[in-house]
Design a protein around this motif. Structure first.
Motif, short mmCIF file in Angstrom:
data_model
loop_
_atom_site.label_atom_id
_atom_site.label_comp_id
_atom_site.label_asym_id
_atom_site.label_seq_id
_atom_site.Cartn_x
_atom_site.Cartn_y
_atom_site.Cartn_z
N PRO A 1 12.08 1.03 -0.04
CA PRO A 1 12.15 2.02 1.03
C PRO A 1 13.33 1.81 1.97
O PRO A 1 13.76 2.75 2.60
CB PRO A 1 10.83 1.83 1.77
CG PRO A 1 9.97 1.04 0.87
CD PRO A 1 10.85 0.27 -0.04
N LEU B 1 0.85 4.17 -2.65
CA LEU B 1 0.57 5.54 -2.24
C LEU B 1 1.65 6.49 -2.73
O LEU B 1 1.39 7.60 -3.14
CB LEU B 1 0.50 5.63 -0.71
CG LEU B 1 -0.79 5.16 -0.08
CD1 LEU B 1 -0.67 5.27 1.42
CD2 LEU B 1 -1.93 6.01 -0.58
N LEU B 2 2.86 6.03 -2.62
CA LEU B 2 3.96 6.93 -2.91
C LEU B 2 4.33 6.89 -4.37
O LEU B 2 5.16 7.65 -4.81
CB LEU B 2 5.17 6.55 -2.05
CG LEU B 2 4.88 6.72 -0.57
CD1 LEU B 2 5.95 6.05 0.25
CD2 LEU B 2 4.76 8.17 -0.21
N ALA B 3 3.70 6.00 -5.09
CA ALA B 3 3.97 5.89 -6.52
C ALA B 3 5.47 5.85 -6.74
O ALA B 3 6.05 6.63 -7.46
CB ALA B 3 3.35 7.05 -7.27
N ASP B 4 6.06 4.92 -6.06
CA ASP B 4 7.52 4.96 -5.99
C ASP B 4 8.05 3.55 -6.20
O ASP B 4 7.52 2.58 -5.70
CB ASP B 4 7.90 5.46 -4.59
CG ASP B 4 9.38 5.48 -4.41
OD1 ASP B 4 10.10 5.38 -5.43
OD2 ASP B 4 9.81 5.59 -3.25
N ARG C 1 0.84 -1.20 0.00
CA ARG C 1 0.00 0.00 0.00
C ARG C 1 0.87 1.25 0.00
O ARG C 1 0.62 2.23 -0.70
CB ARG C 1 -0.89 0.00 1.24
CG ARG C 1 -1.96 1.07 1.22
CD ARG C 1 -2.89 0.95 2.40
NE ARG C 1 -2.18 1.12 3.66
CZ ARG C 1 -1.96 2.31 4.20
NH1 ARG C 1 -2.39 3.40 3.61
NH2 ARG C 1 -1.31 2.41 5.34
N LEU C 2 1.93 1.16 0.79
CA LEU C 2 2.84 2.29 0.89
C LEU C 2 3.42 2.63 -0.48
O LEU C 2 3.43 3.76 -0.92
CB LEU C 2 3.97 1.96 1.87
CG LEU C 2 5.03 3.04 2.07
CD1 LEU C 2 4.39 4.29 2.63
CD2 LEU C 2 6.10 2.55 3.02
#
Lengths: 178, 666, 185
Positions: free
Chosen positions: A173, A166-169, A162-163
């Motif tokens: 991380p 959300l961050l479209a990345d 999800r992260l």
């Protein structure tokens, strides 16, 4: 007498500044504008360089009473000049640094000292920081202890997913450190 | 007419801010997407009208419209145009307008750059920013209207405080305010997260670039102010621990802690409630600074003209904003999960320790600044707390901070091996020890606090070597022969940003250490043709001539400086008298260099063409500001890291990924 | 301490801060209380204004209650309070008013007294701030209330206004014994 330019305020010598670092984003003020008019301590000559040094240190650590927040060394206020002369006289007559400080404190109070003396009433000021440091240390200790005992709470795979969404990345991380 | 338009624009901005504070927030709770969608246009509207008000005040200055009280008190027809521009924020009312305009500007920036954020989050963040905006706009309209008129208008303005008529001071306040106000974004994100009950890594990642950006502005603002004080005030100092300076330092320290805490929250999900608290604190301290400076509660050299009504207003505002958010914190934070587990020996531990040290420093600055007030309230007597106290405190705490700064980047997240870490630290340790020892041997034992020099140099070397080691370690892990460059590049800009900023700290430490221990100063009387020697440099005084400036007369001294027989510089210090205010001003003249500044300031004329003068030798003083510049550059590098590259987000915005994955409405 | 209570600490600290700041709004940070209150008046000996032959010294303070008023002709607040001093000189028979003419010139000082009346039994002339420093004077006007034994009961910083005597000065002295009241600290 022209030297008392701000006599309307009843405080002789307009406050002006040189010994003031001004972060002047926050500055400017009709009545009490600090003024950078340099002046020098050239008139105070000592035969003993150690005394000259003492004079310089003392006048930097003593506060000019009428100014907003300036040392005796830095202030152009008239009263600051009087007090500089007094300090000079006292030093020249063989008084020690402490005697000069006592002389001024007796008359003007602890307010004149930028370096508050250590005495019961200033214990909170001087030892309060130790207390603060102690509280911080305790907090650190407790947190570290709890953290070691805490259950692992890594982000779940779903949360990771999800992260990223959300961050479209697309970078992982945990790769970079910052 | 124009001032009235400005006033009107402010009222409109206030109206929009009111809607912005209510509607999107309500929408985020009721799930009304239309209401939430109003947040962005409203933020833009608030910004546009604030900007219009600002532009109209600027116009009033440029056209010398002395029917506006604020213009009449802070401008003058003779003033050069650039200072008419900077005079807009030269005093209380205008600087508030700048504050409000910047706040709205940050809001507009959030509105534009948040395409990849879930709609409810955007709505809440902008609503919170709207609430802050209401406070400032109301403050201005109720107590400090910059557009107030007088009749009949005076023929000539009173002139801007000559101290402010300087390029450095023209841009220092905007930078500083950008920093202060910028923390409102991190604050708004934190509040929005608390409101939504969802504090997660995504929240931390969104907050990070905003926080760092604000921090960069604040860093530059403070450094510029300090530099300005150094060259403009003619006493050779660069920091006095005045309440106003402290007011800018506190949010900086808290903001620095926040940046680091956010890093942990983003990477490891830890410290969540601590990070939120720091976000609230950093912005609260910005607001507190505003109060301290404008309420007249403390004696400062640069307090604004004070007015009890203003003080009361800001205090109430503080109570609502800070009290409200801390209450929200007390209510919501207990439910926040603790985040990832980590061992004693881990990067989290070191970051937490440093966070606490930064918080301790913030608390100390607050204590020292407010101590006179505390003492008065407790009837313990009236005291002053000045540089000796602050210096003692900082010298006691910062070495630990710098020490841990060196270890942190070499430590692994979550858990590290003591032996591995010791191996990494061995070389930096040895080099640092050797450097400190060498300093002790080489240095002339003349200073009172002799240990400060090896300590300062040692810490700087420690920072340098440990960070070099950190780069090396990265390479060692990834290195394939012949691919070092790719490896270097693969580390990511935020890594190098961190290195750069930390090296800035090292540079800063070197500057402070050397200039405060080896600086020399001479108060002398000189006749034209006379020579004085300071630190081996000879200062030849040619005398003083009179010059006319645009709005002042100046006595201009001429010096030649020799290093041995070689002339190295000519200096032209001035003492100015401004026509309108009749105030004397000193313009020091400085021959600057990387390793030393030579500094002359004119004192007062004596008989026979003699002058009383101050001559300074300031070794490595530039490193103080260069260090700050490096810190800011490090921050800049970090926010350009591709993780944060906002353009990417913009590109994907239309897909609606973000909105749909939205954090549940709470 | 409960887990939730911990999160109330910041709010509590902030409440303390607000209380402090609220207090701060009501104070004038520029007023510095004198450490001389409750102590014997500093030794001084100065020529009288307009009568260089006469010396004004601590002896002038003994035997009766005195108001020692620091004034100067260049100081507007001193001019503002002058009428009050004139009134007190008329009404307070048991109190003598002494002047400390501070950092002034003789001509200006005399001119001011000629023009607006002379409330002082005598004014000590201190152009060079010799006695002023010993009395801890940092501006004009300042007014010291001194008892019959030469002890300072109170220091008023700033101009004497209507009511200042009644509400600020008088409560610190017992006019029958002519001594400072001890309770004030």
């Amino acid at each position: 007498m022209s030297r008392f330019r701000l006599a309307a305020t009843g405080r002789p010598g307009s406050p002006r500044t040189l010994s003031v670092v001004v972060l002047a984003g926050l500055l400017s003020l009709p009545l009490v504008a600090p003024l950078a008019g340099a002046f020098t301590l050239e008139e105070f000559q000592f035969s003993d360089p150690a005394r000259a040094e003492e004079f310089k240190r003392l006048t930097e650590e003593l506060r000019c009473l009428v100014c907003q927040n300036e040392s005796l060394a830095g202030s152009q206020a008239d009263l600051a000049q009087d007090l500089r002369e007094e300090v000079y006289r006292l030093l020249q007559s063989g008084k020690s640094r402490q005697e000069v400080i006592d002389f001024l404190v007796e008359r003007y109070g602890d307010f004149v000292l930028y370096d508050p003396p250590l005495k019961p009433s200033t214990y909170p000021l001087w030892f309060g920081p130790l207390l603060l440091a102690g509280v911080g240390g305790l907090f650190l200790f407790l947190t570290l202890r709890n953290k070691r005992e805490a259950r692992e709470q890594e982000l779940s795979a779903e949360e990771q997913q999800r992260l990223r969404a959300l961050l479209a990345d697309d970078s992982t991380p945990t790769k970079d450190k910052a | 007419m124009i001032p009235e338009l400005g006033h009107y624009a402010l009222i409109l901005a206030l109206g929009l801010a009111l809607i912005q504070a209510v509607l999107p927030l309500a929408g985020s709770y009721t799930g009304n997407r239309a209401w939430m969608h109003t947040a962005r246009p409203l933020a833009w509207g608030q910004f546009i009208f604030s900007a219009i008000a600002f532009a109209l005040l600027l116009l009033a200055f440029l056209t010398d419209d002395f029917s506006v009280v604020y213009v009449a008190s802070n401008s003058n027809t003779l003033m050069p145009t650039i200072y008419k521009v900077s005079a807009v924020w030269g005093a209380h009312e205008g600087s508030l307008l700048l504050w409000a305009a910047f706040l709205a500007g940050w809001g507009a920036a959030v509105a534009s750059l948040s395409r990849n954020l879930p709609l409810p989050i955007v709505a809440r963040v902008l609503a919170v920013m709207g609430m802050v905006g209401i406070g400032f706009l109301l403050f201005m309209l109720l107590t400090s209207n910059p557009f107030e008129r007088i009749f009949p208008p005076p023929l000539e303005g009173r002139d801007l405080n000559p101290l402010l008529q300087d390029p450095g001071l023209a841009i220092h306040p905007p930078l500083l305010y950008m920093g202060y106000v910028g923390f409102s974004v991190a604050f708004a994100f934190a509040i929005a997260a608390l409101l939504g009950g969802k504090l997660d890594a995504a929240w931390a990642r969104w907050s990070r670039p905003w926080t760092t950006t604000a921090w960069i502005f604040l860093t530059l603002g403070i450094a510029l102010g300090s530099w300005w004080a150094y060259y403009e005030l003619g006493w050779g100092g660069w920091w006095f621990w005045d309440p106003v300076e402290n007011a800018s330092l506190m949010p900086w320290l808290a903001g620095t802690a926040l940046m680091h805490s956010l890093a942990v929250t983003e990477k490891r999900g830890a410290f969540k409630s601590w990070t939120v608290l720091l976000a609230i604190t950093a912005f609260s301290l910005s607001l507190l600074g505003t109060f301290l400076v404008r309420s007249g509660v403390l004696t400062s050299v640069h307090a604004f003209a004070t007015d009890p009504a203003r003080g009361t207003f800001i205090l109430i505002f503080l109570c609502i904003v800070i009290g409200g958010s801390l209450a929200l914190y007390a209510w919501r934070a207990p439910a926040v999960s603790g985040g990832g587990r980590f061992e004693l020996l881990s990067r989290e531990s070191f970051l937490l320790a440093n966070n606490l040290l930064l918080t301790l420093l913030t608390a100390l600055v607050l204590l020292g600044t407010l101590a006179p007030l505390i003492y008065e309230a407790m009837a313990w007597g009236k005291i002053s707390v000045g540089f000796p106290w602050f210096n003692t405190m900082f010298v006691a705490v910062t070495p630990f901070l710098a020490f841990l700064m060196g270890i942190g980047p070499l430590t692994r997240w979550k858990q590290d091996e003591p032996m591995r870490l010791a191996r990494e630290l061995r070389l930096p340790f040895i080099v640092t020890g050797a450097a400190s020892l060498l300093t002790v041997i080489l240095m002339p034992l003349i200073t009172l606090d002799w240990y400060l020099v090896p300590l300062g140099i040692g810490l700087a070397v420690w920072l340098l070597t440990s960070h070099l080691q950190a780069i090396r370690e990265r390479l060692r892990h990834k290195s394939r022969p012949g691919a070092i460059l790719t490896d270097l590049a693969s580390n990511g800009r935020s890594f190098y940003g961190m290195i750069l900023a930390h090296l800035g700290v090292a540079m800063f430490v070197v500057g402070i250490t050397l200039v405060s221990n080896y600086g020399q100063e001479k108060d002398v009387r000189m006749s034209p043709g006379g020579v004085q020697e300071v630190a081996g440099y000879r200062f030849l005084f040619h005398g003083v001539t009179t010059q006319r400036g645009p709005n002042y007369m100046a006595a201009r001294g001429h010096f030649q400086i020799f290093d041995g027989q070689r002339p190295i510089a000519e200096l032209w210090p001035e003492k100015r008298s401004y026509f309108a205010s009749q105030k004397p001003m000193t313009e020091a003249s400085i021959d600057w260099g990387l390793t030393r500044d030579l500094y002359v300031s004119l004192g007062e004329p004596l008989e026979d063409g003699d002058w009383a003068l101050r001559l300074y030798y300031k070794p490595y003083v530039r490193w103080i500001w260069l260090g700050a510049l490096l810190m800011a550059l490090g921050g800049l590098l970090a926010i350009t890291d591709r993780r944060y590259r906002l353009a990417r987000g913009l590109g994907r915005a239309r897909t609606g990924v973000a909105d749909n994955a939205a954090v549940a409405r709470s | 301490m409960g887990k939730t209570l911990k999160f109330l600490i910041p709010l509590a600290l902030f409440a303390g801060l607000v209380a402090l700041l609220f207090f701060g709004l009501g104070t004038d940070p520029r007023k510095v209380p004198s450490p001389l209150v409750g102590k014997p008046a500093p030794t001084f000996s100065l020529p009288a204004l307009g009568d260089p032959g006469r010396t004004v010294s601590n002896a002038d303070l003994l035997g009766q209650v005195s108001l020692v008023n620091v004034w100067a002709s260049w100081c507007y607040s001193c001019r503002a309070e002058h009428a009050q001093l004139m009134r007190l000189a008329r009404e307070l028979k048991e109190v003598q008013i002494l002047g400390l003419n501070w950092k002034d010139t003789e001509a200006d000082a005399k001119q001011m007294l000629r023009a607006s009346g002379d409330p002082y039994r005598v004014s000590a002339f201190d152009p060079d701030n010799r006695a002023g420093i010993h009395w801890g004077v940092y501006g004009a006007p300042e007014t010291f209330l001194v008892d019959s034994e030469g002890r300072i009961c109170y220091k008023k910083i700033g101009p004497v206004e209507p009511g200042t005597w009644e509400t600020e000065l008088a409560p610190t002295i017992d006019l029958t014994t002519k001594k400072c009241k001890e309770s004030r600290s």
